[in-house]
Design a protein around this motif. Sequence first.
Motif, short mmCIF file in Angstrom:
data_model
loop_
_atom_site.label_atom_id
_atom_site.label_comp_id
_atom_site.label_asym_id
_atom_site.label_seq_id
_atom_site.Cartn_x
_atom_site.Cartn_y
_atom_site.Cartn_z
N ARG A 188 34.44 -13.25 -51.43
CA ARG A 188 34.71 -13.38 -52.87
C ARG A 188 35.40 -12.16 -53.46
O ARG A 188 35.99 -12.24 -54.54
CB ARG A 188 33.40 -13.65 -53.62
CG ARG A 188 32.80 -15.04 -53.41
CD ARG A 188 31.56 -15.22 -54.25
NE ARG A 188 30.50 -14.29 -53.84
CZ ARG A 188 29.63 -13.74 -54.68
NH1 ARG A 188 29.72 -13.98 -55.96
NH2 ARG A 188 28.70 -12.94 -54.22
N VAL A 189 35.30 -11.03 -52.76
CA VAL A 189 35.97 -9.81 -53.22
C VAL A 189 36.92 -9.35 -52.12
O VAL A 189 36.55 -9.27 -50.94
CB VAL A 189 34.96 -8.69 -53.53
CG1 VAL A 189 35.69 -7.41 -53.94
CG2 VAL A 189 34.01 -9.12 -54.65
N VAL A 190 38.16 -9.10 -52.50
CA VAL A 190 39.18 -8.69 -51.54
C VAL A 190 39.64 -7.27 -51.86
O VAL A 190 39.57 -6.81 -53.01
CB VAL A 190 40.39 -9.64 -51.55
CG1 VAL A 190 39.98 -11.02 -51.05
CG2 VAL A 190 41.00 -9.74 -52.95
N GLY A 191 40.11 -6.57 -50.84
CA GLY A 191 40.54 -5.20 -51.02
C GLY A 191 41.93 -4.97 -50.48
O GLY A 191 42.39 -5.66 -49.57
N ARG A 192 42.60 -3.96 -51.03
CA ARG A 192 43.95 -3.58 -50.58
C ARG A 192 44.06 -2.05 -50.66
O ARG A 192 43.79 -1.47 -51.72
CB ARG A 192 45.00 -4.25 -51.47
CG ARG A 192 46.40 -3.65 -51.38
CD ARG A 192 47.14 -4.09 -50.14
NE ARG A 192 48.39 -3.35 -49.97
CZ ARG A 192 49.54 -3.61 -50.62
NH1 ARG A 192 49.58 -4.62 -51.49
NH2 ARG A 192 50.61 -2.89 -50.40
N PHE A 193 44.43 -1.45 -49.56
CA PHE A 193 44.55 0.00 -49.50
C PHE A 193 45.99 0.41 -49.77
O PHE A 193 46.93 -0.20 -49.27
CB PHE A 193 44.12 0.51 -48.13
CG PHE A 193 44.27 2.00 -47.96
CD1 PHE A 193 43.35 2.87 -48.53
CD2 PHE A 193 45.32 2.53 -47.23
CE1 PHE A 193 43.49 4.25 -48.37
CE2 PHE A 193 45.47 3.90 -47.06
CZ PHE A 193 44.54 4.76 -47.64
N PHE A 194 46.14 1.50 -50.55
CA PHE A 194 47.45 2.07 -50.84
C PHE A 194 47.48 3.51 -50.35
O PHE A 194 46.68 4.34 -50.79
CB PHE A 194 47.75 2.03 -52.35
CG PHE A 194 47.98 0.64 -52.88
CD1 PHE A 194 49.26 0.11 -52.99
CD2 PHE A 194 46.90 -0.15 -53.25
CE1 PHE A 194 49.47 -1.17 -53.48
CE2 PHE A 194 47.10 -1.44 -53.74
CZ PHE A 194 48.39 -1.95 -53.85
N LYS A 206 37.97 -9.46 -57.51
CA LYS A 206 37.39 -10.78 -57.24
C LYS A 206 38.51 -11.75 -56.88
O LYS A 206 39.58 -11.72 -57.49
CB LYS A 206 36.62 -11.29 -58.45
CG LYS A 206 35.34 -10.54 -58.76
CD LYS A 206 34.65 -11.18 -59.96
CE LYS A 206 33.33 -10.51 -60.28
NZ LYS A 206 32.68 -11.13 -61.46
N ARG A 207 38.22 -12.60 -55.92
CA ARG A 207 39.23 -13.57 -55.50
C ARG A 207 39.57 -14.56 -56.61
O ARG A 207 40.69 -15.12 -56.64
CB ARG A 207 38.77 -14.33 -54.25
CG ARG A 207 39.84 -15.16 -53.58
CD ARG A 207 39.32 -15.83 -52.32
NE ARG A 207 39.10 -14.85 -51.26
CZ ARG A 207 40.05 -14.44 -50.42
NH1 ARG A 207 41.28 -14.90 -50.53
NH2 ARG A 207 39.76 -13.55 -49.48
N ASP A 208 38.64 -14.77 -57.54
CA ASP A 208 38.93 -15.71 -58.63
C ASP A 208 39.66 -15.04 -59.79
O ASP A 208 39.89 -15.66 -60.84
CB ASP A 208 37.65 -16.39 -59.13
CG ASP A 208 36.62 -15.39 -59.66
OD1 ASP A 208 36.94 -14.20 -59.79
OD2 ASP A 208 35.47 -15.81 -59.93
N THR A 209 40.03 -13.78 -59.64
CA THR A 209 40.86 -13.10 -60.64
C THR A 209 42.31 -13.51 -60.44
O THR A 209 42.82 -13.42 -59.32
CB THR A 209 40.74 -11.56 -60.50
OG1 THR A 209 39.36 -11.19 -60.61
CG2 THR A 209 41.56 -10.85 -61.56
#
Length: 349
Positions: free
Chosen positions: A158-164, A325-328
């Motif tokens: 339900r929560v996704v992440g992205r690294f920069f 959140k994936r629903d964002t």
Amino acid sequence: MATSPQANNLADSASEDEGNFEDCLEELVSSEDVNSSGSNVADSRSAREPQEETKKEDEDPLARCTPPSHNSVMIWTLEEALQHQVEQIGVSACGATAVINVLSALGIPCNPEVVDQAIDTHLREEDAPLPQYLFSRSVAGTVHQDLIKGMSAVTDGRVVGRFFDFHPEREVNLVQWLGHWIEKGAVPIATMNMQQGIPPDEPIPDAWHHQMIFGIGPEGVHMVNPLITEKLELFQHHICSESVLLIRQADVVTRCSGADLNLLERGGDSRWSTRWQDMRVAEQCMEMMMETLLAYKGDIQPAQMTRTHVRIPAAYRSGITLFMKRDTPEYLEMLESPGLALKQMQIRA
């Protein structure tokens, strides 16, 4: 390049008078805590200064914070951060602690023990011989991939992440960029090399650190564990760093007895084992141990020793991980947005 027999026999030279050598070591590291490897950072045990361990009960918990300006973008107010933040939950567990704080900011209840188990945290091998100890230090704690994977596991995706990545230096206005994503619903975690940007007269912290960011503005970056507002210039030093770690003299020379430095030439993690040779880690250790022996024999004074740290490869990458959140609605924009452009070198006429 293999190390010379001299390197592997240094400790044997000292062992001829072990008691006096131990006295020498005690004097050499008297200004350090020999066991401070158990201190808190991405290995976090506490990359933040010793104030965290010695703060008084009546100390203002917001003493290290700067009130946000009207231009700041905040997830929590300072008072809300004080109320909601979770502080370090265990040894080397700053990564898991940061994930717990992100879940709190997203309004998702969690069991800290479940989060801790879901995050792949590596511990230091305190009792291992020097090569194995250094290998363990290079991967101790967590990397950003562990945080993203663990977050997905505890939230069932339900929560996704992205690294920069922020190293090498990026062409970005940090306040605008981070404020933009916070306004869209992202909660950031900074992965920082706390050994960067330290004034010459201050002690160098022991490790890297993960911290959740709950706001940003012209006054600085607001973070928890510990609750602090860090000036933008210092924060940018912390998140723009090579993947290296400085190991203190005390942590090397107290493990030199019987050490086979040739093992360091073969490296630890197979993904970047050649970096151990490129960075001359074995030679650095040999030089430090030789200086220690010279001090032991009285040829130099401890204050004359020049090698205070050994520089080793580190698994961590400095930068910022955004969680949504994936629903964002904007989460796909976050996942698909290009990485930050490298800063262009300015050529002076």
